[in-house]
Design a protein around this motif. Structure first.
Motif, PDB file in Angstrom:
ATOM      1  N   ASP A   1       0.826  -1.182   0.000  1.00  0.00           N
ATOM      2  CA  ASP A   1       0.000   0.000   0.000  1.00  0.00           C
ATOM      3  C   ASP A   1       0.870   1.245   0.000  1.00  0.00           C
ATOM      4  O   ASP A   1       0.505   2.282   0.530  1.00  0.00           O
ATOM      5  CB  ASP A   1      -0.911  -0.058   1.235  1.00  0.00           C
TER       6      ASP A   1
ATOM      7  N   GLU B   1      -1.861  -6.877   6.224  1.00  0.00           N
ATOM      8  CA  GLU B   1      -1.952  -8.022   5.312  1.00  0.00           C
ATOM      9  C   GLU B   1      -2.133  -9.353   6.047  1.00  0.00           C
ATOM     10  O   GLU B   1      -2.549 -10.333   5.446  1.00  0.00           O
ATOM     11  CB  GLU B   1      -0.711  -8.080   4.410  1.00  0.00           C
TER      12      GLU B   1
ATOM     13  N   ALA C   1      -4.947  -0.285  -2.104  1.00  0.00           N
ATOM     14  CA  ALA C   1      -4.560  -0.567  -3.478  1.00  0.00           C
ATOM     15  C   ALA C   1      -4.972  -1.974  -3.865  1.00  0.00           C
ATOM     16  O   ALA C   1      -4.827  -2.915  -3.076  1.00  0.00           O
ATOM     17  CB  ALA C   1      -3.053  -0.423  -3.638  1.00  0.00           C
TER      18      ALA C   1
END
Ligand SMILES: [Zn+2]
Length: 563
Positions: free
Chosen positions: A144, A177, A204
């Motif tokens: 990101d 993540e 993203a």
């Protein structure tokens, strides 16, 4: 006359493609020499090259280096910096261990937090959020880092127009993540959370494409009016927010949405093969995407900082951007009025000559286009290898081919169903009926998502009326080209977005924009010889089937993640 109509059709299609590309292609990058209070992707790229040099997942040495760099950058921008330290939860730790092959029993996480106090401490602050960790093995130039460097450049630009009454907080989260760990930690235990009034998260999904506002806090009427007024190169729609909310996806904004904040989520979607990919290095990122994310983020943040009071909860609004030029926003009940006006225009365009048989035949044709088309697309998608056992990222990497498949298939369906003969005005009304029905059901159950049916139906009805009442007026011709191109262009862009969002799983979804595009094109379509129509339909069908096989048989994409 025939030539003239083909001329109108071709110019409409050409203009539609121009409109669609305005919506699909992000704005040009801005150099470092533009005004200091504006967002420059070139300036942001300097940070991006450093941060995205190597993969930096949670707990790694590279992640520690990135954190240090981010602390230094926030400090140099004049923010008060601190680290929010927490622990990975059990599930997140399990995921990390699976990636690394290690067997750690604990792992600390560190949010990097920067505070820029406002001149009026009683005012709730605006929080800008992005995650600084990557997935395993991916340098994360998009996911990101694009969000992180957008925020750094936004803060720099804001300081040019400061000081502001309202405070600004920057939150670079860790452990997104592996399970939103940093964001959960901040919103559950950091006392700063009580100083926050509004949150903007930057995410993203892929290495390019437009950056889109795709999620908000509940009851977004007032919040979206601020966005619509402030953001100059918008990409947003209440259809995206609706679709996203029914998908089982999460970002760092999820824990924030459990609180009472006004919240916005902006993410790029495009260059899908680079999502979580080890190949998403600096050179692979589309700089225009960064510019688009940052310019929208800056406009929105500036507006929120300047607002006397932050937007409170007001009934959800219907909104969408018109080819990246401006955001249209209105109360959802207008959808009923659009549907009513559509019915009125279509009715008046019959000039009292109602031919039931023709209406029925038009309705049946659209039902076949829609029903059989959707079904066959489902089959083609299975043929292309979708379903159980498919590699999720390999499917993402195939999106461009799948889009080609959908385009050829929809062309095939159009020539097979509508090809041989121009539809009469009665038959065209019939063709609109199934979409009316869909519009009414949509308006009743998902009113904010149904604008893309109700509004085009109204424009189609309006066009039909003009063509029947004032067929040779120059104003009619001009309006016909613009309306046809407007609706068809929007449907192309929408189809593209739907393909990026859910296409690999649900290819059939593309028949919906195709049906609306077909409806708006029909009044200009003169028909071709039966033989020609079926030849074109068969050829296009064979091409789409060939693409499906190509997707199924081609080797697995080199861009897929290795973990
Ligand atoms: Zn992410």
């Amino acid at each position: 006359m025939v030539l003239r109509k083909w001329g109108l059709l071709l110019s409409s299609i050409l203009l539609a493609l121009i409109f669609a590309s305005m919506a699909i292609i992000p704005p040009a990058p801005q150099s470092g020499t533009i005004a200091a209070d504006r967002f420059s992707s070139a300036r942001a790229m300097t940070d991006l090259r450093i941060i995205a040099a190597k993969p930096h997942p949670t707990g790694s040495d590279e992640n520690a280096k990135v954190r240090e760099y981010l602390s230094m950058r926030l400090d140099s921008l004049g923010l008060k910096v601190n680290l929010g330290e927490g622990e990975l939860g059990e599930r997140a730790l399990k995921r990390l261990n699976k990636w690394s092959g290690e067997n750690k029993s604990e792992q600390a996480i560190f949010n990097v937090i920067g505070i820029l106090p406002g001149t009026d401490v009683s005012k709730p602050a605006v929080l800008l959020m992005a995650h600084h960790d990557t997935v395993w093995d991916s340098p994360g130039a998009a996911d990101d880092t694009v969000g992180i460097v957008s925020i750094l450049e936004i803060v720099r630009a804001l300081k040019e127009s400061g000081p502001h009454e309202r405070g600004l907080i920057v939150l670079f989260t860790d452990g997104e993540e592996v399970g939103l760990s940093g964001a959960r930690h901040f919103f559950s235990s950091n006392p700063l959370r009580d100083k926050v009034g509004a949150v903007i998260n930057f995410e993203a999904r892929g290495g390019g494409g437009t950056a889109n506002l795709f999620q908000t806090s509940k009851q977004n009427g007032a919040a979206m009016r601020v966005f619509a007024k402030a953001v100059k190169q918008p990409s947003a729609s209440s259809l995206s927010t609706f679709v996203y909310n029914v998908l089982p996806n999460d970002t760092d904004l999820t824990p924030a949405l459990e609180g009472d904040y006004t919240a916005y989520n902006i993410a790029n979607i495009g260059g899908a093969e680079y999502y979580h990919s080890p190949k998403i290095e600096v050179e692979a990122l589309d700089e225009r995407t960064l510019q688009h994310m940052g310019s929208q983020g800056l406009d929105l943040t500036r507006a929120l900082l300047a607002a006397d009071t932050l937007p409170d909860k007001k009934p959800d609004a219907t909104f969408f951007d018109v080819f990246g030029l401006a955001t249209i926003i209105y109360a959802p009940f207008w959808g009923w009025i659009f549907l009513g006006l559509a019915g009125l225009c279509y009715g008046l365009s019959l000039k009292g000559e109602i031919r039931t048989k023709e209406i029925l035949s038009g309705a049946v044709k659209m039902l076949i286009f829609f029903g059989l088309g959707g079904g066959l697309l489902y089959g083609l998608n299975v043929m292309s290898g979708s379903g159980a056992g498919a590699n999720y990222y390999d499917r993402l990497a195939a999106i461009r081919k799948l889009e080609g498949l959908a385009v050829f298939f929809c062309a095939a369906a159009f020539f097979a169903v509508f090809g041989p003969k121009a539809l009469t005005v009665n038959a065209r009304l019939g063709a609109a009926l199934p979409l009316f029905l869909l519009g009414i059901v949509g308006q009743a159950f998902a009113p904010t998502a149904t604008y893309f049916i109700s509004l085009p139906l109204m424009l189609c009805g309006f066009k039909s009326l003009m063509m029947q009442r004032w067929p040779s007026h120059i104003g009619t011709k001009l309006a016909v080209v613009i309306l046809t191109a407007g609706v068809a262009g929007y449907m192309i862009a929408l189809g593209h977005l739907l393909m990026l969002g859910i296409g690999p799983d649900l290819l059939s979804v593309s028949i919906l924009p195709a049906a609306l595009a077909a409806l708006v094109i029909l009044p200009l379509y003169e028909g071709v010889k039966k033989k020609t129509a079926y030849f074109l339909a068969m050829t296009a069908l064979l091409v789409s089937a060939a693409i499906a096989l190509w997707v199924r048989l081609d080797p697995i994409a080199a861009t897929i993640p290795l973990y």
